[in-house]
Design a protein around this motif. Sequence first.
Motif, PDB file in Angstrom:
ATOM      1  N   ALA A   1       0.830  -1.201   0.000  1.00  0.00           N
ATOM      2  CA  ALA A   1       0.000   0.000   0.000  1.00  0.00           C
ATOM      3  C   ALA A   1       0.868   1.256   0.000  1.00  0.00           C
ATOM      4  CB  ALA A   1      -0.925  -0.005   1.216  1.00  0.00           C
ATOM      5  N   GLN A   2       1.967   1.215   0.761  1.00  0.00           N
ATOM      6  CA  GLN A   2       2.869   2.367   0.817  1.00  0.00           C
ATOM      7  C   GLN A   2       3.449   2.665  -0.561  1.00  0.00           C
ATOM      8  OE1 GLN A   2       3.312   4.558   3.099  1.00  0.00           O
ATOM      9  NE2 GLN A   2       5.392   4.666   3.916  1.00  0.00           N
ATOM     10  N   ALA A   3       3.849   1.629  -1.276  1.00  0.00           N
ATOM     11  CA  ALA A   3       4.406   1.815  -2.617  1.00  0.00           C
ATOM     12  C   ALA A   3       3.357   2.363  -3.576  1.00  0.00           C
ATOM     13  CB  ALA A   3       4.953   0.488  -3.133  1.00  0.00           C
ATOM     14  N   LEU A   4       2.134   1.861  -3.472  1.00  0.00           N
ATOM     15  CA  LEU A   4       1.067   2.338  -4.345  1.00  0.00           C
ATOM     16  C   LEU A   4       0.720   3.800  -4.056  1.00  0.00           C
ATOM     17  CD1 LEU A   4      -1.119   1.848  -6.483  1.00  0.00           C
ATOM     18  CD2 LEU A   4      -2.601   0.974  -4.654  1.00  0.00           C
ATOM     19  N   TYR A   5       0.597   4.147  -2.767  1.00  0.00           N
ATOM     20  CA  TYR A   5       0.263   5.527  -2.404  1.00  0.00           C
ATOM     21  C   TYR A   5       1.353   6.499  -2.835  1.00  0.00           C
ATOM     22  CZ  TYR A   5      -3.308   3.383   0.577  1.00  0.00           C
ATOM     23  OH  TYR A   5      -4.378   2.664   1.045  1.00  0.00           O
ATOM     24  N   SER A   6       2.605   6.084  -2.687  1.00  0.00           N
ATOM     25  CA  SER A   6       3.704   6.966  -3.083  1.00  0.00           C
ATOM     26  C   SER A   6       3.744   7.161  -4.596  1.00  0.00           C
ATOM     27  CB  SER A   6       5.040   6.397  -2.583  1.00  0.00           C
ATOM     28  OG  SER A   6       5.306   5.134  -3.173  1.00  0.00           O
ATOM     29  N   THR A   7       3.442   6.100  -5.340  1.00  0.00           N
ATOM     30  CA  THR A   7       3.434   6.197  -6.796  1.00  0.00           C
ATOM     31  C   THR A   7       2.340   7.145  -7.273  1.00  0.00           C
ATOM     32  OG1 THR A   7       4.289   3.944  -7.033  1.00  0.00           O
ATOM     33  CG2 THR A   7       3.183   4.900  -8.949  1.00  0.00           C
TER      34      THR A   7
END
Length: 417
Positions: free
Chosen positions: A359-365
């Motif tokens: 989720a962190q990677a998706l939100y940052s992207t």
Amino acid sequence: MADQPRVDDAGESPLAELELILESDPLIDEVGFIHPTQLASLSEEGVDAPPGPKNLRFWSRDRKLGISTEVLLPLYKEAKGAFFDAARNYKMRCGSRGDGGGDGGIGSDVMKHSKALLLVSSDFGTAWNSRKLVASKKESFSMYMDELRLSELILSHSPKCEQAWSHRRWVIKRIAGQTSSLLEIVMKESELVEQIAERLKMNYRAWNHRCWLVSYMTREQVLDELKKSKTWAGLHVADSSSFNYRRRLMTRILEDLCCKDGVASHDCSFEVYQLWKDELDWDEILINRYIGREALWLYRRFLSLCWIRHFTTHADSTSWNSDYIAEQTMETSFFLDKELDLVGSCLVVQDARFDDFQAQALYSTTYILWLAKQMSKPLEFELRQKLTARNMNNLLSEFCPNSSFLCGFSAEDTEVT
């Protein structure tokens, strides 16, 4: 015809008994509905309780009120009938005597019966509107304060009651020009919201009320609220409502410092500039500490968007000295580098077994791609160059493969036009 009042062995109706309790202790600040067996246990705990049969319908002590669940339905029916009778008589009396006539004491009956009715049915809109009607005719400051106490009492057992929160806003609007203690009342309102939010998380209605209060705060109060709410928000990062409140506070600060005579000015003071930097740094700390919390990324969108709009458009401004303009130009590049550093660290999924890292990677992207769309062409071009230099395009494509921003990027885009 209203239902006949239900009476007990002593001949007293539940409504009369409740209204007597409320009249004898007008400062009751909490109410709850209790099972009859629990109510019996509470009654037995009283050290000074007289011998004999116990009251198994109501319990009142230390400004707390308990109502047996067994009596709720008959109490509601009786209170509803008494209220409608009083409201009908009140309208007939006021209509026959005109605006200058009194209500013959019927207004107090409306207030008394509607209070009992709202305690057992907090969303009864007609009862709230009748109280507004009576209070607006009286225009008594003490009556308005009674309305705040009643709505607070109802919120003690129905903290998401929209009618109660709306009633409080109506009262504050009515007294706004009548009292010098408005600022104190506003701060107590803010404290009330925090207390209720602590008991019941994700209470949008309470936080919406707190956001509404900001328009009545002074600049000093807004800054103080920003400091006080920081700790609470940092401990409740999943509650986006608390960050919406900080967003409202930050917007109010920006409005006060960047507007002159109602016209927006791009020449914001260094004070708000530094405030935004500090808030961005604090949000970054929370993002690294609490993995995969969407509220933190949404709040960062607001902070970054305001930063871009208000702190990257002063190149032609004559009010800033040349040293500050040069410093600001360096800060713009520094801002992009910091955001890319943050996003780059979040794109590394340390443990695929946990959804939080994904989720962190998706939100940052989605954040960095969204940010690019908010920028001017020169800043967007600079961001593209930095992404290419850091070899981040492939990582971003992995989490957002259909992004038009990434798909449309080619070698020609790096050429200076």
